[in-house]
Design a protein around this motif. Structure first.
Motif, PDB file in Angstrom:
ATOM      1  N   ALA A  10       0.824  -1.210   0.000  1.00 41.04           N
ATOM      2  CA  ALA A  10       0.000   0.000   0.000  1.00 41.04           C
ATOM      3  C   ALA A  10       0.855   1.255   0.000  1.00 41.04           C
ATOM      4  CB  ALA A  10      -0.940  -0.011   1.201  1.00 41.04           C
ATOM      5  N   MET A  11       1.949   1.221   0.766  1.00 45.00           N
ATOM      6  CA  MET A  11       2.853   2.374   0.804  1.00 45.00           C
ATOM      7  C   MET A  11       3.408   2.677  -0.589  1.00 45.00           C
ATOM      8  SD  MET A  11       5.075   1.439   4.211  1.00 45.00           S
ATOM      9  CE  MET A  11       6.197   2.807   3.898  1.00 45.00           C
ATOM     10  N   PHE A  12       3.786   1.613  -1.284  1.00 41.73           N
ATOM     11  CA  PHE A  12       4.440   1.777  -2.583  1.00 41.73           C
ATOM     12  C   PHE A  12       3.454   2.209  -3.662  1.00 41.73           C
ATOM     13  CE2 PHE A  12       6.363   0.171  -6.555  1.00 41.73           C
ATOM     14  CZ  PHE A  12       7.652   0.698  -6.445  1.00 41.73           C
ATOM     15  N   ASN A  13       2.205   1.790  -3.522  1.00 39.47           N
ATOM     16  CA  ASN A  13       1.208   2.044  -4.565  1.00 39.47           C
ATOM     17  C   ASN A  13       0.230   3.148  -4.211  1.00 39.47           C
ATOM     18  OD1 ASN A  13       2.046   0.075  -6.511  1.00 39.47           O
ATOM     19  ND2 ASN A  13       1.267  -1.511  -5.150  1.00 39.47           N
ATOM     20  N   GLY A  14       0.705   4.166  -3.526  1.00 35.55           N
ATOM     21  CA  GLY A  14      -0.125   5.341  -3.288  1.00 35.55           C
ATOM     22  C   GLY A  14      -0.391   5.666  -1.839  1.00 35.55           C
ATOM     23  N   GLY A  15      -0.168   4.699  -0.910  1.00 35.23           N
ATOM     24  CA  GLY A  15      -0.399   4.988   0.495  1.00 35.23           C
ATOM     25  C   GLY A  15       0.502   6.094   1.003  1.00 35.23           C
ATOM     26  N   VAL A  16       1.744   6.055   0.569  1.00 35.08           N
ATOM     27  CA  VAL A  16       2.683   7.140   0.873  1.00 35.08           C
ATOM     28  C   VAL A  16       2.991   7.923  -0.394  1.00 35.08           C
ATOM     29  CG1 VAL A  16       5.030   7.680   1.652  1.00 35.08           C
ATOM     30  CG2 VAL A  16       3.700   5.919   2.830  1.00 35.08           C
ATOM     31  N   TYR A  17       3.253   7.178  -1.440  1.00 32.12           N
ATOM     32  CA  TYR A  17       3.573   7.828  -2.717  1.00 32.12           C
ATOM     33  C   TYR A  17       3.232   6.870  -3.850  1.00 32.12           C
ATOM     34  CZ  TYR A  17       6.157  10.145  -6.442  1.00 32.12           C
ATOM     35  OH  TYR A  17       6.502  10.759  -7.628  1.00 32.12           O
ATOM     36  N   TYR A  18       2.605   7.393  -4.909  1.00 30.36           N
ATOM     37  CA  TYR A  18       2.274   6.561  -6.060  1.00 30.36           C
ATOM     38  C   TYR A  18       3.484   6.556  -6.989  1.00 30.36           C
ATOM     39  CZ  TYR A  18      -0.375   4.402  -9.803  1.00 30.36           C
ATOM     40  OH  TYR A  18      -0.820   3.533 -10.755  1.00 30.36           O
ATOM     41  N   HIS A  19       4.247   5.474  -6.926  1.00 27.29           N
ATOM     42  CA  HIS A  19       5.516   5.421  -7.620  1.00 27.29           C
ATOM     43  C   HIS A  19       5.343   5.323  -9.139  1.00 27.29           C
ATOM     44  CE1 HIS A  19       6.941   4.635  -3.562  1.00 27.29           C
ATOM     45  NE2 HIS A  19       8.173   4.892  -4.004  1.00 27.29           N
ATOM     46  N   SER A  20       6.342   5.820  -9.829  1.00 24.32           N
ATOM     47  CA  SER A  20       6.324   5.864 -11.294  1.00 24.32           C
ATOM     48  C   SER A  20       6.590   4.490 -11.896  1.00 24.32           C
ATOM     49  CB  SER A  20       7.400   6.839 -11.791  1.00 24.32           C
ATOM     50  OG  SER A  20       8.698   6.336 -11.466  1.00 24.32           O
ATOM     51  N   ASN A  21       6.393   4.409 -13.214  1.00 24.70           N
ATOM     52  CA  ASN A  21       6.692   3.183 -13.929  1.00 24.70           C
ATOM     53  C   ASN A  21       8.169   2.838 -13.810  1.00 24.70           C
ATOM     54  OD1 ASN A  21       5.738   1.045 -15.700  1.00 24.70           O
ATOM     55  ND2 ASN A  21       6.969   1.981 -17.305  1.00 24.70           N
ATOM     56  N   ALA A  22       9.020   3.860 -13.840  1.00 25.19           N
ATOM     57  CA  ALA A  22      10.458   3.638 -13.691  1.00 25.19           C
ATOM     58  C   ALA A  22      10.778   3.041 -12.321  1.00 25.19           C
ATOM     59  CB  ALA A  22      11.215   4.953 -13.887  1.00 25.19           C
ATOM     60  N   ALA A  23      10.064   3.480 -11.281  1.00 26.92           N
ATOM     61  CA  ALA A  23      10.286   2.941  -9.937  1.00 26.92           C
ATOM     62  C   ALA A  23       9.880   1.470  -9.864  1.00 26.92           C
ATOM     63  CB  ALA A  23       9.508   3.764  -8.914  1.00 26.92           C
ATOM     64  N   HIS A  24       8.765   1.136 -10.513  1.00 27.57           N
ATOM     65  CA  HIS A  24       8.329  -0.265 -10.555  1.00 27.57           C
ATOM     66  C   HIS A  24       9.366  -1.126 -11.269  1.00 27.57           C
ATOM     67  CE1 HIS A  24       4.123  -0.301  -9.033  1.00 27.57           C
ATOM     68  NE2 HIS A  24       4.187   1.004  -9.303  1.00 27.57           N
ATOM     69  N   ASN A  25       9.904  -0.612 -12.387  1.00 28.27           N
ATOM     70  CA  ASN A  25      10.922  -1.361 -13.124  1.00 28.27           C
ATOM     71  C   ASN A  25      12.197  -1.520 -12.296  1.00 28.27           C
ATOM     72  OD1 ASN A  25       9.306  -1.675 -15.396  1.00 28.27           O
ATOM     73  ND2 ASN A  25      10.044   0.212 -16.355  1.00 28.27           N
TER      74      ASN A  25
END
Length: 454
Positions: A398-413
């Motif tokens: 949840a933190m990684f996917n918007g709970g704290v910050y909605y990370h970019s595609n580059a962050a997921h990669n």
């Protein structure tokens, strides 16, 4: 796509060779003698491999015409006539031989068929029946040994070599031309091909120039011999240049390619990758800005009632082919990149094991059921050390996917590079379920709930 001299059909040759021949050893030798193409070319037999009549017709006569042009004046009217007749005979091949008879991409009324058969004969590239048979074999066996002008044997072989060097007709792939054998125009032209060639190729252009402006010799040299040479070379480019230069937007498993230069040279036959994918489409160029005068000629003939049943592939099917080729190229490019360790290759651990390892000094973070070791990334984290450290040992999905910050595609990669394990059950929720199940059992047995939650 073209040739001047017609070879005997493979079926006829096969019939002849199966007939009994009498005469002892000489007869046996006659039936087992290999075709010249099955023997290697040497200094002693190279001339036997050459189709000398085609050399004379395709190379010798044009050279003589070039020599004659050095002392034959070129008048403006003759030049215009030569260019006009070049386009007419070229359309006889592209709109007639190719799209009408070889691929039956549209139907034509009798007057149009007669016109195309006549001017196509003026291009001096073989009869409709012979030309279409080889071209259908080319499509059916593209880039194989059964392809009569395979570019895999070399650019110049596909352009010219297959005509000036002898071919074994038994090696050319078989095709069905029963429809052509039932067409009276095709049958008549094939039967009288030599007369059609002589008249439409040389006599007719000379007559026009001679009767209308008195230039008999110029009509013979420029609108006849040299015009034949140029229209032949343009057609030959469909066999060579169209399989060598350009892009492959629909399929790259075989050699056909699309290029505007080839289109200009061949009266619109340059979008060859499209054509090999959708051969029964009367068009080669499907975009409004692409050069395809053959397409517009056929379309015009339809408007005046001379052509009908123009076949086209549905836009949806064309775009599916284009999209599939794009996806293929994307997949090929993606295969050259690192996407982290495959999930199926990672070890499986329980959520408790994950938490235990995180407490013992490993900077592990769980996101979407996958454990990531971010030890070497903490100091590089754009959001600072504190945020990333707050997720260690936890289910940070949840933190990684918007709970704290909605990370970019580059962050997921980037995160995929840190994979080290997969959590059994997927996430921390499984621990809650396990605890809830144990709590229910304790209550059922009459034990204090606090003992389970402590």
């Amino acid at each position: 796509m073209a040739v001047v001299l017609e070879s005997q059909p493979a079926q006829a040759q096969q019939t002849q060779q199966t007939k009994p021949v009498y005469g002892g050893q000489k007869a046996a030798a006659a039936t087992t003698k290999p075709h010249i193409t099955d023997t290697p070319i040497t200094w002693g037999n190279w001339y036997k491999h050459v189709n000398w009549l085609n050399v004379y017709l395709i190379i010798g006569i044009p050279m003589a015409g070039l020599y004659a042009a050095t002392f034959t004046p070129l008048y403006t009217k003759t030049a215009i006539w030569a260019v006009a007749y070049y386009f007419a005979t070229g359309l006889g091949i592209t709109a007639g031989y190719h799209r009408l008879w070889a691929h039956t991409s549209y139907s034509a009324r009798l007057p149009l068929q007669i016109f195309l058969a006549a001017v196509g004969g003026g291009a001096v590239e073989g009869s409709i029946r012979w030309w279409s048979r080889d071209h259908r074999a080319h499509h059916r066996y593209t880039d194989t040994d059964k392809d009569p002008y395979s570019v895999k044997k070399g650019f110049w072989y596909s352009h010219l070599g297959w005509m000036i060097m002898k071919q074994n007709p038994k090696r050319i792939g078989r095709t069905d031309i029963s429809d052509l054998n039932e067409n009276p125009v095709v049958v008549w032209q094939h039967k009288h091909y030599l007369y059609v060639v002589l008249f439409m190729g040389l006599v007719f252009p000379s007559i026009i120039a001679g009767l209308f402006w008195g230039d008999w010799l110029g009509g013979f040299i420029y609108a006849g011999i040299l015009r034949i040479f140029f229209v032949q070379q343009a057609t030959f480019c469909v066999n060579s240049l169209a399989h060598w230069l350009g892009d492959q937007p629909f399929d790259d498993r075989n050699s056909p390619r699309d290029h505007v230069i080839t289109a200009f040279v061949t009266l619109g036959e340059g979008y060859h990758n499209f054509h090999h994918e959708f051969p029964s489409d009367y068009r080669n160029a499907i975009q409004w800005h692409q050069y395809d005068p053959t397409k517009w000629f056929i379309w015009t003939m339809k408007q005046i009632g001379m052509a009908y049943d123009l076949k086209t592939f549905r836009h949806n099917e064309i775009e599916k082919g284009r999209l599939q080729q794009k996806q293929k190229k994307i997949d090929q490019a993606a295969s050259q990149l690192s996407w982290g360790a495959p999930l199926e290759s990672l070890p499986v651990m329980s959520f408790e094991e994950y938490q235990e390892q995180a407490k013992n000094g490993k900077a592990l973070i769980a996101v979407a059921g996958v454990v990531h070791d971010v030890t070497d990334f903490i100091t590089s984290h754009p959001g600072g050390k504190a945020i990333i450290k707050s997720g260690i040992g936890k289910d940070a999905t949840a933190m990684f996917n918007g709970g704290v910050y909605y990370h970019s595609n580059a962050a997921h990669n980037l995160l995929t590079n840190f994979r080290v394990a997969v959590i059994r059950g997927g996430c921390e929720v499984e621990i809650w379920k396990k605890n809830a199940h144990s709590l229910t059992e304790h209550v059922t047995k009459g034990l204090p709930a606090q003992s389970q939650l402590a």
